[in-house]
Structures are given as structure tokens and as C-alpha cells.
Design an enzyme around this catalytic site. Structure first.
Site, mmCIF file in Angstrom:
data_model
loop_
_atom_site.group_PDB
_atom_site.id
_atom_site.type_symbol
_atom_site.label_atom_id
_atom_site.label_comp_id
_atom_site.label_asym_id
_atom_site.label_seq_id
_atom_site.Cartn_x
_atom_site.Cartn_y
_atom_site.Cartn_z
ATOM 1 N N ASP A 158 4.914 -22.535 -18.843
ATOM 2 C CA ASP A 158 4.096 -23.464 -18.065
ATOM 3 C C ASP A 158 2.820 -22.747 -17.627
ATOM 4 O O ASP A 158 2.881 -21.632 -17.106
ATOM 5 C CB ASP A 158 4.904 -23.908 -16.842
ATOM 6 C CG ASP A 158 4.191 -24.944 -15.981
ATOM 7 O OD1 ASP A 158 3.011 -25.252 -16.233
ATOM 8 O OD2 ASP A 158 4.838 -25.438 -15.040
ATOM 9 N N HIS B 216 6.407 -27.122 -18.513
ATOM 10 C CA HIS B 216 6.058 -27.935 -17.349
ATOM 11 C C HIS B 216 6.703 -29.319 -17.470
ATOM 12 O O HIS B 216 6.719 -29.917 -18.545
ATOM 13 C CB HIS B 216 4.534 -28.086 -17.265
ATOM 14 C CG HIS B 216 4.078 -28.735 -16.006
ATOM 15 N ND1 HIS B 216 3.979 -28.054 -14.820
ATOM 16 C CD2 HIS B 216 3.709 -30.010 -15.740
ATOM 17 C CE1 HIS B 216 3.570 -28.868 -13.877
ATOM 18 N NE2 HIS B 216 3.396 -30.071 -14.407
ATOM 19 N N SER C 118 5.111 -30.220 -9.335
ATOM 20 C CA SER C 118 3.736 -30.099 -9.812
ATOM 21 C C SER C 118 2.749 -30.433 -8.690
ATOM 22 O O SER C 118 2.759 -29.779 -7.651
ATOM 23 C CB SER C 118 3.547 -30.978 -11.050
ATOM 24 O OG SER C 118 2.355 -30.669 -11.721
#
Length: 309
Positions: free
Chosen positions: A251, A281, A156
Site C-alpha cells: 500500500d 490498500h 484510509s
């Protein structure tokens, strides 16, 4: 594809948790909500874990070194940057992830506790991450690793930082990198991509509102974001280390992650990219409650192992 059944069961456990109001929530509130990993049992075993203090120019930051069982006398090193939107996340939240990656790759993993926004806005977190790589290379003997076999990795916002570190290492005569592992990386500030439209309000662990909130704490102006922050906007991606890019079907960041993989490939960088069907995610760190994650960790480890051989 529909939501992975194991992920659906996990989300059902959190169904009663009140949603975050991003109009009012503070960074301190968010850290209190996200200061612990989702852990169902003992973390993956490794041979050695050592907490460190990295002396960087004008400051110190914490880090943690993981050495897997069966590692060679001087194993290669993966420098890992945790996710959390540059605002949350700690060595503890990603302890299990780093252990699992060390086991899968056979490499030592150095997890970096970079400074967090908004107290330390861009480029401070990136400076910490790049200089931690430089520190690790210079102190390879002290760490007991092979400083000629280095990779960066992150998930991320940490994937964003790993990508930017690779760019800076190329441009600033930093340590040579053999690989970059980018797990659902943040690469742009475009919230109109289809994956945002499809998944931005879907009830997973990340929303459009959350990403706007994170970006707003990291950079000063979303309209003039530096290409070391929005790496998809960088004008020159040639000469970067080979990459593995892993995204999740459900995501909001799926499309920008895949777009970065495509941009790397167009620049002549060797890339292996995949979209994990039915995943959300954050899935890479959910391997305990979601065992279907384990093959993705295994493949990521294999890619690192091959690159660092």
C-alpha cells in the site's frame, strides 16, 4: 512478500477495467465508479440495523447503527468513518465492513455519512465526524448503547478522520474515547516515502496519482496542510486513546501509517501496529473474495472488545 494469491486473483478480475485518468476524472465520475462494495454474497448477519438522521448544528447527516448478535443490553459503541479519499464512499460501500467489525468486537457500530469533498472541503467532513461522536454520546440512551464505552474507527481517509476526531475529542472536551482503530490511515502529504515509490504504480486499488487527486479535493494547499488533516504533523499526540494501527505491505500509505503509530508510541500512547504481508490498500473490506483478511478483522475486533470491556 509477493502479492497474496487471493488478492492477485481478485485483481485479475479487474484487469480489463480501464485505468482512471486523474487529470480529467471528476468527483462525480469517481463516485459512479465506486458506489458499490465488492460483495460476493449476503453481508455478515447482525441482530439489528437501523438508519438514522443525526441533527447536527445547522445541518443533518445520515448514519447507520449495527448491533451484533449476542450484544449486551447496552453494548459499547464504535463510531466508524468510511474511506474513499474524502471524496467517495457511502454507508453502502462500507456496510459489510461495519457488520463484520460489529460481529468481531461485540460492539454496536455507528457508521457516519459525513459530507464529501470537494463540495465540502476540510474541515467540513471532520466537523461532521467529530460532531457525530458528540451526538452519539449525547443520544446513547436513544441508541441503546453505553455512552461511557466509546471508540472511533475508520479506514484510509476514514482512518485519518478517526485519528483527527480523537485529537479534537481530547482538545475540545469531547466524549472520552477508549480506543482508536486506524486501518491504513492517511496521515501526511509526503509522496516521497518508500511505500509510495514501491507501490504507487503497482496496480493495486490506490496509486500516487489517486492520492494527489484526493488530497487536492480535500484541502486548499498541500504545502500548508492543517495538522487536523495531516495528523502526522500534529505537535502534540500525548493523552490520546490507545490505538490499533493496521497497514498493508503493498500500500502506498504503509509508511505514513506506521510513522503515525510510531509517533503515537513516542508520545506515550499504547499502540499495537502491524503490516499485513502481501496485502494491498482496501484489503480490510475485501474479506469475502479474500478470506485471508478475516484474521485481521478478528484481531481488530478483539482489540476493541478488550478496550471497551
Amino acid at each position: 512478500m509477493p502479492l497474496n494469491p487471493q488478492v492477485a486473483a481478485l485483481l485479475e478480475m479487474f484487469a480489463g477495467v480501464p485505468p482512471v485518468d486523474y487529470a480529467t476524472v471528476t468527483p462525480q465520475d469517481m463516485r459512479a465508479l465506486n458506489d458499490r462494495p465488492i460483495q460476493m454474497g449476503p453481508p455478515p448477519a447482525v441482530a439489528h440495523v437501523r438508519d438514522l438522521t443525526l441533527d447536527l448544528p445547522g445541518r443533518t447527516i445520515a448514519a447507520r447503527l449495527y448491533v451484533p448478535e449476542g450484544a449486551s443490553e447496552a453494548p459499547p459503541l464504535v463510531v466508524y468513518y468510511h474511506g474513499g479519499g474524502w471524496v467517495v464512499g457511502t454507508l453502502e460501500t462500507h456496510d459489510g465492513t461495519c457488520r463484520a467489525l460489529a460481529r468481531a468486537s461485540g460492539a454496536a457500530v455507528l457508521s457516519v455519512a459525513y459530507r464529501l469533498a470537494p463540495e465540502a472541503r476540510f474541515p467540513a467532513p471532520l466537523d461532521d465526524c467529530f460532531e457525530a461522536l458528540v451526538w452519539a454520546h449525547a443520544h446513547a440512551g436513544e441508541l441503546g448503547v453505553d455512552g461511557t464505552r466509546l471508540a472511533v474507527a475508520g479506514d484510509s481517509a476514514g482512518g485519518n478522520l478517526a485519528a483527527a476526531v480523537a485529537i479534537r475529542a481530547r482538545d475540545e472536551q469531547g466524549p472520552a474515547l477508549r480506543h482508536q482503530l486506524l486501518i491504513y490511515p492517511v496521515t501526511d502529504t509526503d509522496f516521497t516515502r518508500p511505500s509510495y515509490q514501491e507501490n504507487g504504480e503497482a496496480g493495486g486499488f490506490l496509486s500516487t496519482a489517486a492520492m494527489r487527486w484526493f488530497w487536492g479535493h480535500y484541502v486548499d494547499d498541500l504545502d500548508t496542510v492543517h495538522p487536523h488533516a495531516a495528523v502526522l504533523r500534529h505537535g502534540d499526540l500525548t493523552g490520546l486513546p490507545p490505538a490499533t494501527v493496521i497497514t498493508a505491505e503493498l500500500d502506498p500509505l504503509r509508511d505514513e501509517g506506521m510513522a503515525y503509530a510510531e509517533a503515537l508510541a513516542a508520545a506515550g500512547v499504547a499502540v499495537e501496529a502491524e503490516i499485513a504481508p502481501g496485502m494491498i490498500h482496501g484489503f480490510f473490506s475485501l474479506f469475502e473474495p479474500v478470506p485471508d483478511v478475516l484474521p485481521y478483522i478478528a484481531r481488530a475486533g478483539q482489540r476493541l472488545q478488550a478496550a471497551l470491556a
